[in-house]
Design a protein around this motif. Structure first.
Motif, PDB file in Angstrom:
ATOM      1  N   SER A  96       0.824  -1.212   0.000  1.00 36.49           N
ATOM      2  CA  SER A  96       0.000   0.000   0.000  1.00 36.49           C
ATOM      3  C   SER A  96       0.857   1.260   0.000  1.00 36.49           C
ATOM      4  N   ASP A  97       2.147   1.114   0.271  1.00 35.79           N
ATOM      5  CA  ASP A  97       3.024   2.271   0.401  1.00 35.79           C
ATOM      6  C   ASP A  97       4.160   2.188  -0.607  1.00 35.79           C
ATOM      7  N   GLY A 135      -7.868   8.615   2.791  1.00 30.99           N
ATOM      8  CA  GLY A 135      -7.465   7.618   1.796  1.00 30.99           C
ATOM      9  C   GLY A 135      -6.668   6.515   2.453  1.00 30.99           C
ATOM     10  N   GLU A 137      -3.756   5.238   0.852  1.00 29.45           N
ATOM     11  CA  GLU A 137      -2.647   5.139  -0.078  1.00 29.45           C
ATOM     12  C   GLU A 137      -1.273   5.140   0.569  1.00 29.45           C
ATOM     13  N   GLN A 173     -10.515  -1.009   1.895  1.00 26.18           N
ATOM     14  CA  GLN A 173      -9.424  -0.402   1.135  1.00 26.18           C
ATOM     15  C   GLN A 173      -9.444  -0.727  -0.356  1.00 26.18           C
ATOM     16  N   GLU A 295       1.309   3.351  -7.607  1.00 31.54           N
ATOM     17  CA  GLU A 295       0.131   4.035  -7.100  1.00 31.54           C
ATOM     18  C   GLU A 295      -0.779   3.000  -6.463  1.00 31.54           C
ATOM     19  N   TYR A 296      -1.601   3.468  -5.546  1.00 29.42           N
ATOM     20  CA  TYR A 296      -2.509   2.595  -4.813  1.00 29.42           C
ATOM     21  C   TYR A 296      -3.418   1.805  -5.764  1.00 29.42           C
ATOM     22  N   THR A 297      -3.846   2.446  -6.846  1.00 31.30           N
ATOM     23  CA  THR A 297      -4.784   1.801  -7.760  1.00 31.30           C
ATOM     24  C   THR A 297      -4.221   0.540  -8.396  1.00 31.30           C
TER      25      THR A 297
END
Length: 493
Positions: A96-97, A135, A137, A173, A295-297
């Protein structure tokens, strides 16, 4: 009612206004975890908040977490926490990071387990009734959501529907929820049906980006007075006030200059790439837009499609001999990928990489269908009646006419893609109903980083966001199960 705002950076500008309304109108107690030293120092004594904490300090971001624990003990802790939080693997937390996911294995594991422990301790001492997040993210935000879910504390985030600037609600999430978001069993009102039909008719005639995306800047490479001013301000905050000096989110000025120069050189070199022309028979080609990365996506909501080139290879091996895939770069990634990355895509036999300036809407309209991990282009294609294939979690996955590859092993992609596209029939009535359900169940407001758009912090917009959150709180008060989620690992098939 005790509310906790988990606010990252400039979202604090927005959330302190909303907290002020909750305090004034409903006498709720509002606390805040503020990410970013600059924003913490600016708002730590704001009257809107009862208590504030510096998020990085709570999470021990600048410390070597569990450094005194043996690796054998860390391995035991990993097993305990993976069982506790119901995940086959806690790697999803690290992913996630974008910073911590690249740490060496042992450092990454210590960071993840240590952050879980610290956030558990924080929630032991401070017991919020409802959490509003900015968020998921980053590692602390992702873990905060996990711990809240485990402890049956609703942790709320705004879910953008990708239609206009309409937002729903999310309590996990992964941008999907079986019990929240859009309820497809609720019949939309006649007013919403008429509004949806008019919107779709207008959209088919002339496509447009979602209002949310129109607020996001993609001109960060332009050099002007503001850029120069921001750079000198950056130097001041890094070396003089030390605001940025111990924050992993901020590079040293030397590294930042190096990063910016390299990106601009790569961006300039894009002009000389040997891009392909659009194929004459575009109706036999699928369109695949590249996603922003890291990116988180893609790291989390993208399930196991982090490797976009590998995903394109799997897709190209899953379509007919007479078909192909057109790939186009995301505007936010220009200058951030190497030439070698694009050359690998160009080397694939039934794949064409076209110029970034190529019209997205032309590609959607004229291609056979759209394949995306979870990009907005999926909803854009659905609105004009094109086949849409998704690979990851997407807010529009519940739309009736989308093929979701996330639930299908890659070895079976070919037969499912062929069956879906051959049997695809656009049903405008069902599309109207879905869009009407979005109109009926969602609220319209602007929600992006406030520093990207003044519209976000206008009084009328703040009031809309306040009302949206308040409605969710009312639901959680009347139904104690509302907003509560079972932790699921949706990062991998």
């Amino acid at each position: 009612m005790n509310l906790l705002f988990v606010s990252d950076l400039d979202f604090t500008i927005l959330y302190k206004e909303i907290a002020g309304l909750f305090k004034k109108k409903l006498d709720y107690k509002c606390d805040a975890l503020i990410g970013g030293r600059l924003f913490y120092e600016r708002y730590k004594n704001d009257i809107s908040f009862r208590k504030t904490w510096y998020f990085q300090e709570i999470c021990g971001e600048n410390e070597k977490i569990l450094s005194d624990m043996s690796w054998e003990k860390v391995l035991e802790e990993i097993e305990v926490y993976e069982n506790k939080y119901g995940r086959p693997t806690l790697l999803s937390a690290a992913l996630s990071d974008r910073t911590y996911c690249n740490l060496p294995r042992q450092d990454r594991a210590r960071r993840v387990i240590g952050t879980y422990k610290r956030i558990e301790s924080f929630l032991d001492e401070n017991k919020p009734d409802f959490v509003i997040s900015s968020g998921f993210e980053a590692l602390p935000h992702f873990i905060f959501s996990d711990v809240c879910q485990y402890r049956k504390i609703p942790v709320f985030y705004f879910l953008c529907t990708r239609i206009l600037n309409l937002h729903s609600s999310m309590y996990n999430q992964y941008e999907e929820s079986s019990s929240h978001g859009i309820n497809l069993n609720l019949e939309p009102s006649n007013e919403s049906l008429i509004k949806a039909e008019n919107y779709i008719e207008a959209y088919i005639k002339k496509q447009h980006k979602p209002l949310l995306e129109q607020l996001l800047p993609y001109d960060n490479y332009k050099i002007g007075f503001n850029k120069i001013y921001n750079f000198f301000r950056y130097l001041y905050r890094y070396y003089v006030t030390k605001t940025y000096a111990n924050d992993h989110a901020y590079l040293s000025p030397i590294k930042k200059i190096n990063f910016e120069i390299k990106n601009r050189i790569k961006r300039f070199s894009h002009k000389y790439l040997n891009y392909s022309n659009l194929p004459d028979d575009l109706e036999n080609w699928y369109y695949f837009p590249l996603h922003v990365q890291p990116e988180y996506t893609t790291l989390i909501a993208g399930i196991n499609a982090q490797d976009q080139i590998g995903t394109i290879i799997s897709l190209s091996n899953s379509i007919s001999l007479g078909e192909g895939i057109v790939v186009k770069e995301h505007p936010g990634m220009l200058g951030r990928r190497s030439k070698l990355y694009y050359k690998k895509i160009m080397a694939l036999p039934n794949v064409r990489l076209v110029k970034p300036s190529t019209s997205t809407f032309e590609l959607i309209r004229k291609s056979k269908g759209l394949i995306t991990i979870n990009g907005t282009a999926g909803m854009e294609a659905a609105l004009i009646g094109k086949p849409v294939i998704t690979i990851g979690n997407a807010v529009f996955n519940n739309y009736y006419n989308i093929l979701k590859l996330k639930d299908i092993p890659r070895r079976k992609w070919a037969e499912n893609i062929r069956s879906y596209t051959r049997g695809f029939k656009f049903n405008k009535t069902k599309l109207i109903k879905y869009v009407a359900q979005v109109f009926s169940q969602c609220n319209s407001f602007d929600f992006v980083e406030p520093q990207n758009s003044d519209a976000v912090i206008e009084k009328e917009n703040i009031l809309k966001i306040f009302n949206h959150i308040n409605n969710e709180i009312k639901k959680s008060i009347s139904d104690k199960n509302y907003g509560l989620q079972i932790i699921e690992n949706k990062s991998y098939i």
